[in-house]
Design a protein around this motif. Structure first.
Motif, PDB file in Angstrom:
ATOM      1  N   ASP A 249       0.815  -1.220   0.000  1.00 46.66           N
ATOM      2  CA  ASP A 249       0.000   0.000   0.000  1.00 46.66           C
ATOM      3  C   ASP A 249       0.851   1.274   0.000  1.00 46.66           C
ATOM      4  OD1 ASP A 249       1.038  -0.054   2.522  1.00 46.66           O
ATOM      5  OD2 ASP A 249      -0.876  -0.029   3.588  1.00 46.66           O
ATOM      6  N   THR A 251       2.801   2.534   2.259  1.00 48.01           N
ATOM      7  CA  THR A 251       2.893   3.333   3.495  1.00 48.01           C
ATOM      8  C   THR A 251       4.137   3.009   4.312  1.00 48.01           C
ATOM      9  OG1 THR A 251       1.577   1.691   4.669  1.00 48.01           O
ATOM     10  CG2 THR A 251       0.383   3.562   3.719  1.00 48.01           C
ATOM     11  N   GLN A 252       4.851   1.944   3.935  1.00 44.94           N
ATOM     12  CA  GLN A 252       6.043   1.571   4.715  1.00 44.94           C
ATOM     13  C   GLN A 252       7.244   1.317   3.809  1.00 44.94           C
ATOM     14  OE1 GLN A 252       3.616  -1.482   6.849  1.00 44.94           O
ATOM     15  NE2 GLN A 252       5.106  -1.087   8.471  1.00 44.94           N
ATOM     16  N   LEU A 448       7.206   9.987   3.154  1.00 45.16           N
ATOM     17  CA  LEU A 448       7.355   9.608   4.562  1.00 45.16           C
ATOM     18  C   LEU A 448       8.357  10.502   5.285  1.00 45.16           C
ATOM     19  CD1 LEU A 448       7.491   5.715   4.100  1.00 45.16           C
ATOM     20  CD2 LEU A 448       5.526   7.105   4.748  1.00 45.16           C
TER      21      LEU A 448
END
Lengths: 449, 291
Positions: A249, A251-252, A448
């Motif tokens: 996704d 996000t990491q 991020l």
């Protein structure tokens, strides 16, 4: 007076000529399709699939209709695609004519949005499954949830993992055209010459390293494995030891990990052992393998056709396993219906897509291009089962894993992070530093930071 | 406005239309797009002021590409002009053999840059190319010219010069053949040798053509793309990535296909070319006035 009139007339004429040059060309009449020789060569396949295709769709239209699709199949697979389309045009009983326009990836990407928004685009598109999300979010393609019901094709005949790549947020936007992973190719003659069993392909990374060292004969220009600097990501090797790059996704960021340091150090050591040519380019790796100067390398199934034609004695197997198992990034292409398609175009496109999913066409595509089979009825076909390479490819296609398929920035991650990272690692830079810097860049891309 | 003036305007209308449609509209559109966050899909974009330009300032790839573009231009342009002048000097006699040589030198120029780049990439390839193979046969090992940071840009420049110098040579030759023979005779009577005659008669006689070649090759060099895309794709490690290559990369090759940002780099390149051309013109014009 006469002179002025003539002058004015001439200037007007020049202007009209100029504007005429900017005008839109008249719509071409539905073209006669296919060449005689290709048609005759494929008649049997067409006959096999004709009945299935004719049954597709809930309505039969007698009105002739021409639909078109764009794609970027610029290699030899594009020729096979043209032949299959030509066969369809000659044999279908629905009065459907399909026109194909092949262009390179960058041209397709730059032309398509404008063409669709101005109503001058294709009726449908053949593109990578990783583009479905972008196309959907930018309102370029239409949902085709009714495809299976309308065509009456048994959805359960196809591998579920292949079908799911054509869905986004639970809605179907594509019909699978092909599915592929990365595979390990190995030259059986070079294996035999190095005293290895040519029928026993490396199954683990340790076996891969041992085989690469054994096959290397740098003095004679023969290398154990090809590790091209611009291959893209090598994520399969990172996964094999439990590492990763990015979450599905987005996000990491998993790049800067001990597992990745271990894998990249292993690859760097391989380079130091001289088992791969330095500064190798991905295209060069293809050429060297074809010339019998590389014992192993990783690539997609699109090379099978060329290797068969060259008569290379080669084998194909799954990406070797590391401490965490064996994995390979998934890829594939789907047919998508372009925005603006009316009911008649949708119906005609469904008929062609149904034709593509017929056993004869899928079998021909796999046989001629080496792509893995993903339909049960085709897998059961005796001819497919007798094809050793295809059987190996299909067997090696069970380890697929999603690598940024749902991320808009996927290609940017490969171009801006993974490729520079691999270039630096393979030339001998400090692995930990390279990973740290690549990880920082990835953070920036993922937002991020 | 006089009648014949009206007619004159009428006659330039077609050219003016071409200029407006294909030059001015795209130019102003590009500037507008550079102020937006438009992507290739052109959905939901809006004005973001000078954000793209601000981002450019922080983007190390832009400055790397600027450096590479300037390095390429600073070496390729003088090298091309110098090589052409050297060959012009050697072929001033304009014999049949010289004419044949000029034709041969011109041949690469009429070929496609893509085709030529593919050919050279095959010849120079370290692992499967002919040059490395033949040199290895006589015991000479060469580095991977297109995949090693220190050599890649030099190789690209060499290929570009090889392809383009025939064009410059042809223009300079045409100009040199127009220099009056009486000037050479006068110089000869004054005791000037071959080189002195070339330096003091030929060069001043073709100064305008040299300037024209300088400006056109400068502009072309600042827009270099094809050969780099085929030979190195901007690598290794962006060491041959130029501004046009980076514009292509950001706008059309790598998601998220950031057309607004790519256009801001294009506008920057436009001003860079305009500035360098302006400086060159000013410098040469002043030199002419001084003389």
């Amino acid at each position: 007076m006469k002179k002025r009139f003539a002058g004015g007339l001439l200037a007007t004429l020049l202007t009209v000529c100029l504007l005429a040059g900017c005008g839109k060309a008249a719509e071409p009449a539905p073209a006669a399709t296919g060449s005689d020789d290709t048609a005759s060569a494929q008649t049997q396949t067409a006959a096999d699939t004709k009945d299935e295709a004719a049954d597709a769709g809930d309505t039969q239209t007698a009105e002739p209709i021409t639909i078109s699709f764009w794609c970027n199949f610029t290699g030899s697979d594009g020729d096979v695609l043209r032949e299959i389309v030509a066969n369809y045009n000659e044999t279908n009983t629905d009065n459907v004519t399909v026109e194909i326009d092949i262009m390179d990836y960058a041209t397709l990407q730059s032309k398509l949005p404008t063409a669709i928004s101005t109503g001058t685009g294709p009726s449908f598109i053949l593109a990578g499954v990783e583009l479905i999300k972008q196309y959907k979010e930018n309102d370029m393609i239409l949902p085709i949830d009714d495809f299976w019901d309308v065509t009456g094709i048994d959805k359960s005949n196809f591998n579920a993992n292949v079908l799911e790549k054509s869905y986004f947020d639970g809605t179907q936007y594509g019909v699978p055209m092909q599915y592929n992973l990365q595979y390990l190719y190995y030259n059986k003659d070079l294996f035999a010459a190095a005293g290895l069993d040519p029928e026993k392909a490396p199954k683990t990374m340790d076996e891969l390293e041992a085989a690469a060292v054994a096959c290397t004969d740098a003095a004679n220009g023969i290398y154990g494995i090809g590790l091209p600097v611009n291959y893209g990501n090598y994520v399969e090797y990172l996964w094999a030891n439990g590492g990763d790059v990015v979450s599905t996704d987005g996000t990491q960021n998993f790049l800067n990990s001990e597992e990745n340091i271990k894998t990249l150090t292993w690859m760097q050591d391989l380079m130091k052992k001289g088992v791969s040519p330095e500064g190798l380019d991905a295209g060069e790796a293809d050429t060297m393998f074809q010339a019998g100067r590389l014992a192993m390398y990783t690539s997609g199934p699109w090379n099978i056709n060329g290797l068969n034609q060259l008569g290379i004695n080669y084998g194909i197997t799954a990406i070797p396993a590391g401490s965490a198992g064996a994995f390979a990034p998934e890829g594939g292409c789907s047919w998508m219906l372009a925005k603006g398609a009316d009911d008649a175009v949708r119906s005609a496109a469904y008929k062609f897509m149904a034709y593509w999913l017929s056993d004869g066409v899928l079998k021909e595509w796999s046989n001629r291009n080496g792509f893995p089979v993903w339909a049960d009825t085709v897998l059961a076909d005796p001819e497919i089962q007798a094809n050793k390479i295809l059987a190996d490819v299909s067997e090696a296609s069970t380890i697929g894993r999603d690598y940024h398929l749902q991320l808009d920035c996927g290609s940017q991650i490969d171009a801006d992070v993974m490729q520079p990272l691999m270039e630096r690692v393979l030339r001998g830079d400090d692995v930990a530093t390279c990973l740290q810097e690549a990880s920082d860049k990835l953070d920036e891309i993922l937002g991020l930071k | 406005m006089k009648r014949n003036q009206k007619l004159a305007y009428l006659f330039i209308t077609p050219s003016l239309l071409i200029l407006i449609v294909f030059v001015f509209v795209p130019l102003f559109s590009a500037f507008f797009i550079s102020l937006t966050n438009m992507d290739i899909y052109m959905n939901e974009y809006h004005l973001i002021g000078f954000e793209n330009y601000q981002r450019m300032l922080e983007d190390s790839r832009v400055w790397n590409a600027t450096k590479n573009t300037i390095v390429y231009t600073a070496i390729e342009v003088p090298l091309q002009i110098f090589l052409s002048l050297l060959l012009l000097f050697l072929m001033l006699g304009n014999t049949r053999f010289h004419k044949l040589l000029r034709t041969v030198f011109y041949l690469p120029y009429v070929c496609s840059m893509t085709a030529i780049s593919i050919m050279w990439s095959m010849i120079l390839n370290k692992n499967s190319g002919m040059v490395a193979y033949l040199l290895a046969k006589i015991g000479i090992q060469i580095p991977n010219l297109l995949a090693t940071e220190g050599y890649a840009m030099g190789t690209v420049i060499a290929v570009s010069v090889w392809k383009n110098f025939g064009y410059t040579l042809t223009l300079l030759t045409a100009a040199a053949l127009g220099v009056s023979g009486s000037l050479y005779e006068a110089a000869e009577i004054d005791g000037a040798g071959w080189f002195a005659r070339f330096l003091h008669v030929t060069i001043p006689g073709i100064r305008q053509t040299i300037l024209f070649c300088l400006v056109t090759t400068l502009i072309t060099a600042l827009q270099v793309f094809d050969q780099i895309y085929v030979l190195t794709q901007g690598g290794p490690l962006f060491s041959t990535e130029t501004l046009v290559g980076y514009i292509f990369e950001r706008g059309f090759r790598a998601a998220p296909f950031d057309v607004g940002y790519a256009t801001s780099v294009a506008v920057y390149l436009f001003f860079l070319i305009a500035l360098l051309t302006f400086i060159l013109r000013r410098y040469t014009t002043r030199r002419e006035e001084e003389e």
